[in-house]
Design an enzyme around this catalytic site. Structure first.
Site: not given
Ligand code: NAP
Length: 248
Positions: A90, A161, A165
């Site tokens: 996470n 980012y 991802k």
């Protein structure tokens, strides 16, 4: 309630936000939870919040970009509770975690690019590299990689980012293929929108409407970690869709 009393779960990024909320919930469901992040004092506070929960906690600070620290995190887990049966990758950094504005790709500092890829993608790889062999040996386990809507689409100003991802999504499916026969499930989970955490600290107040609560992934992570060796794997869904899929 789901009974997670047979589970030992490592949660990275457990010092605040979505990770702290998931870690607290998992402890309340009976799991032994290893709380990890860099900020030890914040991890201690999270552990104190659930001191009366049925599951136990271990505070094990680590920077997920540091392989020796990740190895020590997994070793500490084994020493305290035995082999990890769950890993929640996470820990994450976004553009607005670093700056108070978004940046088009050609203006991104190379060091920021590297940091975001290192934490969001390499960090998940390192944790899986050292935790998954214990799951394979046990013939069961669940890896949940916290992705984002930006793991499926693009958004101007979010270059590194988005790359991290999308990389996490591909890495997850590859790992899922590699360990499916060993009884280990590998899936991606995301909040399904903006969640009210420090991730958005630099977002102007006027743009914060419609944000989801920080416990938005708690039900889904509980269901995912309760999956046995023949569970759903190689999938990526927002929290609400996981709840529909697994709560049937
Ligand atoms: P947050 O409140 O900013 O928390 C980020 C967590 O990551 C903190 O616990 C931080 O702990 C940890 N972290 C950062 N760098 C680290 C490192 N090098 N090593 C270990 N831990 C590190 O963010 P959040 O909203 O809870 O985000 C959690 C995850 O959800 C991230 O993967 C994020 O991409 C994803 N996500 C969030 C949203 C949202 O709207 N909030 C939406 C989609 C996806 P320390 O600083 O103590 O190390």
């Amino acid at each position: 309630m789901t009974d997670l009393s047979a589970e030992t779960v490592i949660v990275t990024g457990a010092s605040r936000g979505l990770g702290a909320s998931m870690a607290r919930r998992l402890t309340r469901e009976g799991a032994n939870v290893v709380l990890s992040a860099r900020d030890e004092a914040a991890l201690d506070d999270v552990a104190a919040d659930v001191a009366d929960a049925p599951g136990e906690t271990l505070v094990a600070p680590a920077d997920v970009t540091d392989e020796a620290a990740v190895e020590a995190l997994v070793d500490a887990t084994v020493d305290a509770f035995g082999a990890p049966t769950g890993l929640v990758n996470n820990a994450g950094v976004g553009m607005l975690s670093l700056h108070d504005e978004l940046r088009d790709t050609v203006t991104v500092d190379a060091d920021d690019w590297r940091l975001i890829l290192e934490v969001n993608l390499t960090g998940a790889f390192l944790c899986a590299k050292h935790a998954v062999p214990h799951m394979v040996a046990a013939g069961r386990g669940n890896v949940i990689n916290v992705s984002s809507g930006l793991g499926r689409r693009a958004a101007a100003g979010w270059g590194p980012y988005v790359a991290s991802k999308w990389g996490l999504e591909g890495f997850s499916r590859t790992l899922a293929d590699e360990v499916e026969a060993d009884g280990v499930n590998v899936n991606c989970l995301d909040p399904g929108g903006r969640a009210a955490t420090g991730f958005w600290d630099h977002l102007p107040e006027a743009e914060r409407d419609g944000v989801l609560p920080p416990d938005v992934m708690d039900d889904a992570i509980t269901l995912l970690l309760a999956q046995g060796p023949d569970g759903v794997t190689r999938e990526s869904l927002p929290a609400e869709e996981w709840e529909e899929r697994l709560d049937a």
